[in-house]
Design a protein around this motif. Structure first.
Motif, PDB file in Angstrom:
ATOM      1  N   GLU A  70       0.850  -1.182   0.000  1.00 29.26           N
ATOM      2  CA  GLU A  70       0.000   0.000   0.000  1.00 29.26           C
ATOM      3  C   GLU A  70       0.891   1.239   0.000  1.00 29.26           C
ATOM      4  N   GLY A  71       0.561   2.199  -0.844  1.00 30.60           N
ATOM      5  CA  GLY A  71       1.397   3.375  -0.970  1.00 30.60           C
ATOM      6  C   GLY A  71       1.421   4.233   0.287  1.00 30.60           C
ATOM      7  N   GLU A  72       2.577   4.801   0.556  1.00 33.01           N
ATOM      8  CA  GLU A  72       2.736   5.722   1.681  1.00 33.01           C
ATOM      9  C   GLU A  72       3.510   6.945   1.197  1.00 33.01           C
ATOM     10  N   LEU A  73       3.203   8.094   1.765  1.00 33.24           N
ATOM     11  CA  LEU A  73       3.886   9.343   1.424  1.00 33.24           C
ATOM     12  C   LEU A  73       4.275  10.045   2.711  1.00 33.24           C
ATOM     13  N   TYR A  74       5.534  10.440   2.796  1.00 25.03           N
ATOM     14  CA  TYR A  74       6.048  11.100   3.996  1.00 25.03           C
ATOM     15  C   TYR A  74       6.562  12.488   3.651  1.00 25.03           C
ATOM     16  N   TYR A  75       6.162  13.472   4.444  1.00 24.21           N
ATOM     17  CA  TYR A  75       6.707  14.822   4.357  1.00 24.21           C
ATOM     18  C   TYR A  75       7.669  15.012   5.519  1.00 24.21           C
ATOM     19  N   ARG A  76       8.931  15.179   5.216  1.00 25.61           N
ATOM     20  CA  ARG A  76       9.969  15.349   6.240  1.00 25.61           C
ATOM     21  C   ARG A  76       9.892  14.237   7.295  1.00 25.61           C
ATOM     22  N   GLY A  77       9.639  13.013   6.815  1.00 20.77           N
ATOM     23  CA  GLY A  77       9.614  11.854   7.693  1.00 20.77           C
ATOM     24  C   GLY A  77       8.286  11.592   8.373  1.00 20.77           C
ATOM     25  N   ILE A  78       7.295  12.462   8.173  1.00 22.20           N
ATOM     26  CA  ILE A  78       5.983  12.310   8.819  1.00 22.20           C
ATOM     27  C   ILE A  78       4.987  11.789   7.787  1.00 22.20           C
ATOM     28  N   ASN A  79       4.283  10.716   8.134  1.00 20.17           N
ATOM     29  CA  ASN A  79       3.290  10.142   7.239  1.00 20.17           C
ATOM     30  C   ASN A  79       2.204  11.180   6.950  1.00 20.17           C
ATOM     31  N   VAL A  80       1.927  11.397   5.680  1.00 16.05           N
ATOM     32  CA  VAL A  80       0.951  12.420   5.302  1.00 16.05           C
ATOM     33  C   VAL A  80      -0.436  12.086   5.843  1.00 16.05           C
ATOM     34  N   GLU A  81      -0.744  10.809   5.967  1.00 10.85           N
ATOM     35  CA  GLU A  81      -2.042  10.423   6.538  1.00 10.85           C
ATOM     36  C   GLU A  81      -2.164  10.914   7.973  1.00 10.85           C
ATOM     37  N   GLU A  82      -1.094  10.755   8.762  1.00  7.21           N
ATOM     38  CA  GLU A  82      -1.107  11.243  10.142  1.00  7.21           C
ATOM     39  C   GLU A  82      -1.122  12.765  10.178  1.00  7.21           C
ATOM     40  N   LEU A  83      -0.348  13.365   9.301  1.00  7.05           N
ATOM     41  CA  LEU A  83      -0.279  14.832   9.254  1.00  7.05           C
ATOM     42  C   LEU A  83      -1.645  15.439   8.965  1.00  7.05           C
ATOM     43  N   THR A  84      -2.307  14.957   7.931  1.00 11.36           N
ATOM     44  CA  THR A  84      -3.610  15.523   7.565  1.00 11.36           C
ATOM     45  C   THR A  84      -4.674  15.212   8.616  1.00 11.36           C
ATOM     46  N   ARG A  85      -4.592  14.020   9.224  1.00 12.84           N
ATOM     47  CA  ARG A  85      -5.553  13.689  10.276  1.00 12.84           C
ATOM     48  C   ARG A  85      -5.424  14.680  11.423  1.00 12.84           C
ATOM     49  N   GLY A  86      -4.188  15.148  11.681  1.00 11.75           N
ATOM     50  CA  GLY A  86      -3.963  16.089  12.771  1.00 11.75           C
ATOM     51  C   GLY A  86      -4.757  17.365  12.625  1.00 11.75           C
ATOM     52  N   PHE A  87      -4.657  18.017  11.454  1.00 11.80           N
ATOM     53  CA  PHE A  87      -5.399  19.281  11.325  1.00 11.80           C
ATOM     54  C   PHE A  87      -6.859  19.073  10.937  1.00 11.80           C
ATOM     55  N   LEU A  88      -7.185  17.944  10.309  1.00 13.38           N
ATOM     56  CA  LEU A  88      -8.596  17.682   9.996  1.00 13.38           C
ATOM     57  C   LEU A  88      -9.397  17.398  11.272  1.00 13.38           C
ATOM     58  N   ASP A  89      -8.800  16.633  12.185  1.00  9.80           N
ATOM     59  CA  ASP A  89      -9.480  16.347  13.459  1.00  9.80           C
ATOM     60  C   ASP A  89      -9.697  17.612  14.274  1.00  9.80           C
ATOM     61  N   GLU A  90      -8.770  18.543  14.146  1.00 11.46           N
ATOM     62  CA  GLU A  90      -8.878  19.800  14.898  1.00 11.46           C
ATOM     63  C   GLU A  90      -9.644  20.866  14.109  1.00 11.46           C
ATOM     64  N   LYS A  91     -10.157  20.462  12.917  1.00  7.81           N
ATOM     65  CA  LYS A  91     -10.990  21.358  12.092  1.00  7.81           C
ATOM     66  C   LYS A  91     -10.302  22.697  11.821  1.00  7.81           C
ATOM     67  N   ARG A  92      -9.097  22.599  11.288  1.00 14.61           N
ATOM     68  CA  ARG A  92      -8.360  23.802  10.895  1.00 14.61           C
ATOM     69  C   ARG A  92      -7.676  23.550   9.558  1.00 14.61           C
ATOM     70  N   MET A  93      -7.286  24.627   8.881  1.00 16.40           N
ATOM     71  CA  MET A  93      -6.621  24.525   7.596  1.00 16.40           C
ATOM     72  C   MET A  93      -5.170  24.067   7.791  1.00 16.40           C
ATOM     73  N   GLY A  94      -4.649  23.281   6.852  1.00 20.53           N
ATOM     74  CA  GLY A  94      -3.320  22.713   7.033  1.00 20.53           C
ATOM     75  C   GLY A  94      -2.264  23.176   6.050  1.00 20.53           C
ATOM     76  N   PHE A  95      -2.626  23.990   5.042  1.00 21.26           N
ATOM     77  CA  PHE A  95      -1.671  24.375   4.012  1.00 21.26           C
ATOM     78  C   PHE A  95      -0.444  25.074   4.597  1.00 21.26           C
ATOM     79  N   GLU A  96      -0.668  26.081   5.415  1.00 23.04           N
ATOM     80  CA  GLU A  96       0.437  26.873   5.940  1.00 23.04           C
ATOM     81  C   GLU A  96       1.327  26.047   6.874  1.00 23.04           C
TER      82      GLU A  96
END
Length: 453
Positions: A70-96
């Motif tokens: 299964e494909g995985e993508l990491y930004y600076r060593g952090i799994n993008v799935e975990e990264l996006t879940r972080g700001f999505l769960d907190e209901k905030r924008m994540g681009f910046e």
């Protein structure tokens, strides 16, 4: 008209000569072990550099055997799935926040994020009369060319344009990240008004809003958007922000940066790469393919009828007759593209809000049927799955983004990754990228002009 036809005919004749004398025997690529497209026979990229910016995982070692996963993508060593879940769960924008991570190598604290956002907001303006004198004066139907021209013109407004010290390059990159949404949307508004004859309106960004919110605000006549629309556009920008140093436009950034040229020339070159339909323009192909499918498939819920259309695509009998099912398959991923997986649940939500469930069901059906059909029709070395472009064009259409802005949306996101890689190249390498090409033309003797037939 006769003169034009004559010139066209003469150019065609010269093209025939050019093609005849430039055709390389394909067997020579194997003889000299040349990796066409810098990829080996299994599609793996030739190792051309090192990076800490991002990592793509599509295979894992299982008992010494390289096995698709299964494909995985990491930004600076952090799994993008975990990264996006972080700001999505907190209901905030994540681009910046994600931009900070890619540029500086670590997640920001609350104070660091706010400081970074304030820096971007301070850069969120164009030079005086730039919109009038540059963007509005020569509107184009191609927004990527418009964006490239604007970037190159910004060079003339920068008194330190050629300074490639790290601090100055970072300043330039942050400015481009901040103004790309404006350059893209205003370029479209100029085209929409002067070429398509629609009403002209220019909305300034609201410095209290996120990048995604401001894009929707600037684009729409009434400046309105829903929270779900902003959330999904923000997610799309994050998922398109970076994808390894080997993708075509990022590799272009490395190559051009290695020559020592300025930031504006480097980013313009990357934009030229991203414009190509094999790279950033793929989602437009997906949308157009589905439009053709809906015209030619009577029952969108009939597996056999949909499958017949997909087979017609592969047999070069439907749509653009290129033999491709656009949005299916990826140069790196096999079993799954993690970006498509992250997108999918939100696509369903947005389709419900926009009352386009029938369209979504057709996309889901093609995603289900296509891998097996491609496997039956083609001899492939790895699995096939939906890539991020499969759903991104559909998302943009539901957000009422014009197709002319589909690829610029990619650029608005990817400018962050390009910037991170440009900084990485300047910090670490200091050596021009210059791969070798094997000359295979036989030597010939020079013949004086008066002796040639």
């Amino acid at each position: 008209m006769a003169f034009k036809n004559k010139v066209t005919h003469e150019i065609e004749e010269l093209t025939t000569i050019c093609k005849a004398n430039s055709q390389i025997d394909l067997s020579l690529y194997g003889k000299y072990d040349v990796k066409r497209g810098l990829r080996d026979v299994n599609g793996n990229g030739v190792l051309a550099g090192l990076t800490e910016v991002s990592e793509i995982v599509s295979f894992k070692d299982v008992d010494g055997v390289k096995t698709p996963c299964e494909g995985e993508l990491y930004y600076r060593g952090i799994n993008v799935e975990e990264l996006t879940r972080g700001f999505l769960d907190e209901k905030r924008m994540g681009f910046e926040e994600t931009a900070y991570l890619l540029l500086f190598g670590n997640l920001p604290s609350g104070a660091e994020l706010e400081h970074f956002q304030n820096i971007l907001r301070a850069q969120q303006s164009l030079p005086k009369n730039f919109v009038r004198d540059v963007i509005m004066k020569a509107p184009s139907s191609d927004m990527m060319n418009t964006l490239s021209r604007s970037v190159l013109t910004l060079y003339a407004y920068d008194p330190m344009a050629d300074d490639i010290s790290l601090s100055n390059v970072l300043r330039q990159c942050l400015t481009l990240i901040a103004v790309f949404p404006m350059l893209s949307v205003y370029g479209y508004q100029a085209y929409n008004h002067y070429i398509k004859g629609k009403s002209l309106y220019i909305h300034h960004p609201d410095k209290r809003l996120s990048t995604a919110e401001n894009i929707l605000r600037m684009l729409r006549p009434d400046k309105s958007y829903t929270a779900l629309e902003a959330t999904i556009l923000d997610l799309a920008l994050v998922l398109h922000m970076e994808h390894g140093g080997g993708n075509n436009s990022t590799f272009t950034t490395h190559v051009v940066s290695s020559s020592g040229t300025d930031t504006y020339s480097t980013i313009a070159a990357a934009l030229g790469s991203l414009k190509g339909p094999k790279h950033g323009g793929a989602n437009i192909k997906v949308v157009n393919m589905f439009a053709d499918m809906k015209k030619n498939v009577r029952d969108w819920e009939d597996d056999e009828e949909v499958s017949a259309y997909l087979r017609a695509l592969l047999h070069k009998e439907a749509f653009d007759k290129r033999g491709l099912i656009y949005g299916m398959g990826h140069a790196v991923y096999s079993i799954s593209d993690p970006r498509a997986n992250l997108f999918k649940s939100f696509v369903a939500q947005l389709a419900k809000e926009k009352k386009r469930e029938k369209d979504y069901n057709l996309y889901a059906k093609v995603e289900q049927l296509a891998p097996q059909i491609i496997g039956d029709e083609r001899h492939i070395y790895k699995g096939v799955s939906a890539n991020v472009d499969f759903y991104s064009g559909f998302v943009y259409s539901m957000l009422d983004l014009p197709t002319e802005l589909f690829t610029p949306m990619f650029a608005i996101a990817r400018i962050v990754g390009w910037s991170a890689h440009r900084m990485e190249e300047l910090i670490n390498t200091d050596k021009i990228i210059r791969p070798a090409y094997k000359a295979v033309k036989e030597r010939e003797t020079y013949v004086p002009l008066h002796e040639r037939k």
